[in-house]
Scaffold this active site. Structure first.
Site, short mmCIF file in Angstrom:
data_model
loop_
_atom_site.label_atom_id
_atom_site.label_comp_id
_atom_site.label_asym_id
_atom_site.label_seq_id
_atom_site.Cartn_x
_atom_site.Cartn_y
_atom_site.Cartn_z
N THR A 185 72.65 25.30 22.91
CA THR A 185 73.46 24.61 23.93
C THR A 185 72.67 23.54 24.67
OG1 THR A 185 72.86 26.40 25.44
CG2 THR A 185 75.01 26.56 24.35
N SER B 194 55.10 20.91 23.90
CA SER B 194 55.40 19.78 24.80
C SER B 194 54.16 19.00 25.21
CB SER B 194 56.07 20.35 26.06
OG SER B 194 56.08 19.39 27.08
N GLU C 95 53.69 18.10 28.05
CA GLU C 95 53.29 18.61 29.37
C GLU C 95 52.03 19.47 29.26
OE1 GLU C 95 54.71 18.06 32.57
OE2 GLU C 95 55.81 16.49 31.55
N TYR D 97 55.28 25.54 33.79
CA TYR D 97 55.92 25.20 32.52
C TYR D 97 54.87 24.79 31.48
CZ TYR D 97 58.44 22.32 29.11
OH TYR D 97 58.92 21.74 27.94
N LYS E 298 53.85 26.63 27.98
CA LYS E 298 53.92 25.96 26.68
C LYS E 298 52.58 26.03 25.93
CE LYS E 298 58.17 24.43 26.09
NZ LYS E 298 59.00 24.89 24.96
P1 NDP Z 1 67.32 22.20 27.47
O1 NDP Z 1 66.87 22.62 28.80
O2 NDP Z 1 68.38 21.14 27.35
O3 NDP Z 1 67.81 23.48 26.64
C1 NDP Z 1 67.17 24.72 26.77
C2 NDP Z 1 67.94 25.75 25.97
O4 NDP Z 1 67.30 27.02 26.08
C3 NDP Z 1 69.40 25.96 26.45
O5 NDP Z 1 70.22 26.10 25.33
C4 NDP Z 1 69.29 27.28 27.21
O6 NDP Z 1 70.50 28.01 27.24
C5 NDP Z 1 68.28 28.00 26.34
N1 NDP Z 1 67.66 29.16 26.99
C6 NDP Z 1 67.04 29.22 28.19
N2 NDP Z 1 66.61 30.46 28.44
C7 NDP Z 1 66.98 31.23 27.39
C8 NDP Z 1 66.82 32.59 27.07
N3 NDP Z 1 66.21 33.46 27.88
N4 NDP Z 1 67.32 33.04 25.88
C9 NDP Z 1 67.96 32.20 25.05
N5 NDP Z 1 68.16 30.89 25.32
C10 NDP Z 1 67.67 30.41 26.47
O7 NDP Z 1 66.00 21.72 26.67
P2 NDP Z 1 65.83 20.55 25.57
O8 NDP Z 1 66.90 20.66 24.57
O9 NDP Z 1 65.57 19.27 26.26
O10 NDP Z 1 64.44 20.96 24.92
C11 NDP Z 1 64.37 21.85 23.80
C12 NDP Z 1 62.99 22.48 23.74
O11 NDP Z 1 61.99 21.46 23.60
C13 NDP Z 1 62.59 23.27 24.99
O12 NDP Z 1 61.79 24.35 24.57
C14 NDP Z 1 61.76 22.27 25.79
O13 NDP Z 1 60.88 22.94 26.65
C15 NDP Z 1 61.05 21.55 24.66
N6 NDP Z 1 60.62 20.20 24.95
C16 NDP Z 1 61.54 19.30 25.41
C17 NDP Z 1 61.17 18.01 25.67
C18 NDP Z 1 62.15 17.00 26.13
O14 NDP Z 1 61.72 15.92 26.55
N7 NDP Z 1 63.45 17.25 26.04
C19 NDP Z 1 59.76 17.56 25.46
C20 NDP Z 1 58.92 18.58 24.87
C21 NDP Z 1 59.35 19.85 24.65
P3 NDP Z 1 71.58 27.81 28.44
O15 NDP Z 1 72.46 26.66 28.00
O16 NDP Z 1 72.27 29.13 28.45
O17 NDP Z 1 70.81 27.50 29.69
P1 GDP Z 2 59.07 16.10 32.92
O1 GDP Z 2 58.12 15.10 32.36
O2 GDP Z 2 59.45 17.17 31.94
O3 GDP Z 2 58.64 16.68 34.21
O4 GDP Z 2 60.45 15.29 33.11
P2 GDP Z 2 61.25 14.86 34.43
O5 GDP Z 2 62.30 13.91 33.97
O6 GDP Z 2 61.72 16.04 35.20
O7 GDP Z 2 60.18 14.09 35.32
C1 GDP Z 2 59.50 12.94 34.85
C2 GDP Z 2 58.68 12.34 36.01
O8 GDP Z 2 59.59 11.77 36.97
C3 GDP Z 2 57.84 13.37 36.77
O9 GDP Z 2 56.55 12.84 36.94
C4 GDP Z 2 58.55 13.50 38.11
O10 GDP Z 2 57.69 13.81 39.20
C5 GDP Z 2 59.14 12.11 38.26
N1 GDP Z 2 60.28 12.08 39.21
C6 GDP Z 2 60.41 11.26 40.28
N2 GDP Z 2 61.55 11.53 40.94
C7 GDP Z 2 62.16 12.54 40.28
C8 GDP Z 2 63.39 13.24 40.49
O11 GDP Z 2 64.13 13.00 41.43
N3 GDP Z 2 63.70 14.22 39.57
C9 GDP Z 2 62.89 14.50 38.49
N4 GDP Z 2 63.26 15.43 37.62
N5 GDP Z 2 61.71 13.86 38.29
C10 GDP Z 2 61.35 12.89 39.17
#
Ligand code: NDP
Ligand code: GDP
Length: 327
Positions: free
Chosen positions: A12, A125, A127, A149, A153
């Site tokens: 999701t 990630s 991060e 976080y 990771k």
């Molecule tokens: P999202 O936050 O959009 O999605 C996270 C998903 O994990 C959701 O489907 C959520 O379900 C599910 N989830 C959370 N907790 C649980 C649990 N206990 N059991 C089962 N499912 C769970 O993340 P993204 O799609 O953006 O990212 C995907 C992955 O890649 C993540 O692991 C993220 O940390 C990692 N990542 C993402 C980056 C990015 O820039 N997007 C960069 C690097 C790594 P629900 O809908 O129910 O909340």
């Molecule tokens: P991240 O790299 O996974 O933490 O992705 P985010 O999109 O949450 O944040 C990217 C950067 O934007 C971080 O350095 C934050 O501190 C900065 N940032 C500044 N203002 C905001 C805000 O209002 N919300 C979020 N999410 N990030 C912010």
């Protein structure tokens, strides 16, 4: 050729939805794991729901994962589920550790105990690099995470490497830099900006409250990045790969482009708010994905300007649609 089966956790989420689309295009049988919630939100997968099979499980419960692997018999597991928001990880450090760190071990155990031949992808990630030890960051750059976080990771990454080395599992870790899309969660800075730009332009909001505008990120398009995940599991040997664009931009630059796209000046609307500042910040991320280019033949297709434009235009349409539905 026999049809391949994949199980995606985090279906999701942003990446889960794009990956499911890609695997369907490749003719996979796709199972997507969702956790039990009182309100079901399939917003990101509504359009493909008939083509995939939604199954229940939770990263907090290893037996649910084992049962799922037994019943779905996947060839490939993509472990995308996580508590993925950095800011929340400061307030919910233990939950973040349980899900984002230990959840990986539970899934690796479930794979190992059910069928160690399953190919496994771990969503690591950038991060993990946090307070960066070198610029740009590669697979060899030491980690220095700056949030619960990031710490979680790092644990998940090393468990993936450890299970690969200890049990000879085909387990790969994708060290993905930030990737965004019109499906990005509204709490992340990029989507927060593009959604506010649309709301301000259409007269529904007057300001955008942000934290620090100076951090720089290597932002790519999620649709490009899920292809790298799939390519990793098609290799003979499992490995770790940095996935990035090799360009970095500040939050301020993102604002400038996003507001500029609809002829607004960000300086007229952005308000600095302490509430969005973090106890520790990641100042500069920029990835070197030479290994992915060479070994996987992967490279990003979408430019930074195209990404920002795509997100602003999608939010302009979304906000207009929401207004029509209210009328
Ligand atoms: P999202 O936050 O959009 O999605 C996270 C998903 O994990 C959701 O489907 C959520 O379900 C599910 N989830 C959370 N907790 C649980 C649990 N206990 N059991 C089962 N499912 C769970 O993340 P993204 O799609 O953006 O990212 C995907 C992955 O890649 C993540 O692991 C993220 O940390 C990692 N990542 C993402 C980056 C990015 O820039 N997007 C960069 C690097 C790594 P629900 O809908 O129910 O909340
Ligand atoms: P991240 O790299 O996974 O933490 O992705 P985010 O999109 O949450 O944040 C990217 C950067 O934007 C971080 O350095 C934050 O501190 C900065 N940032 C500044 N203002 C905001 C805000 O209002 N919300 C979020 N999410 N990030 C912010």
């Amino acid at each position: 050729m026999t049809q391949k089966t994949a199980l995606i956790t985090g279906l999701t989420g942003q990446d889960g939805s794009y990956l499911a689309e890609l695997l369907l295009e490749q003719d996979y049988k796709v199972y997507g794991m969702v956790r039990r919630t009182s309100t079901i939100n399939f917003e990101r997968i509504n359009h493909i729901q008939d083509d995939i099979e939604v199954v229940q499980g939770d990263l907090l419960d290893e037996s649910s994962l084992t049962e799922l692997l037994k019943s779905t018999k996947p060839d490939e597991v993509y472990n995308l589920a996580a508590q993925s928001f950095v800011q929340t990880s400061f307030q919910q450090a233990v939950l973040t550790g349980d899900t984002t760190a230990l959840g990986v071990t539970r899934m690796l155990n479930a794979v190992r105990n059910t069928n160690p031949e399953i190919r496994y992808y771990q969503a690591s990630s950038s991060e993990m690099f946090g307070k960066v030890m070198e610029v740009p960051q590669t697979e060899a750059t030491p980690f220095y995470p700056r949030s619960p976080y990031g710490v979680a990771k790092v644990y998940g990454h090393w468990m993936t490497v450890n299970y690969r080395e200890s049990y000879n599992m085909h387990a790969s870790s994708g060290i993905l830099f930030n990737h965004e899309s019109p499906r990005r969660g509204l709490e992340f800075v990029t989507r927060k900006i593009t959604n506010h730009v649309a709301r301000i332009k259409q007269g529904l909001a007057t300001e955008l409250r942000l934290g620090d505008l100076h951090p720089q990120r290597d932002w790519g398009f999620a649709g490009d990045y899920v292809r790298a995940m799939w390519l990793m599991l098609q290799q003979d040997t499992a490995d770790d790969f940095v996935i990035s664009t090799g360009e970095t931009h500040s939050v301020e630059e993102f604002c400038d482009l996003a507001f500029g796209h609809v002829d607004l000046a960000w300086q007229d609307y952005v308000v600095q708010d302490e509430a969005f500042m973090r106890p520790a910040e990641v100042d500069l991320l920029i990835g070197d994905c030479t290994k992915a280019k060479t070994v996987l033949g992967w490279e990003p297709k979408t430019t930074f300007t195209e990404l920002v434009t795509m997100m602003v235009e999608a939010d302009m349409e979304l906000v207009a649609r929401q207004q029509r539905n209210l009328a």
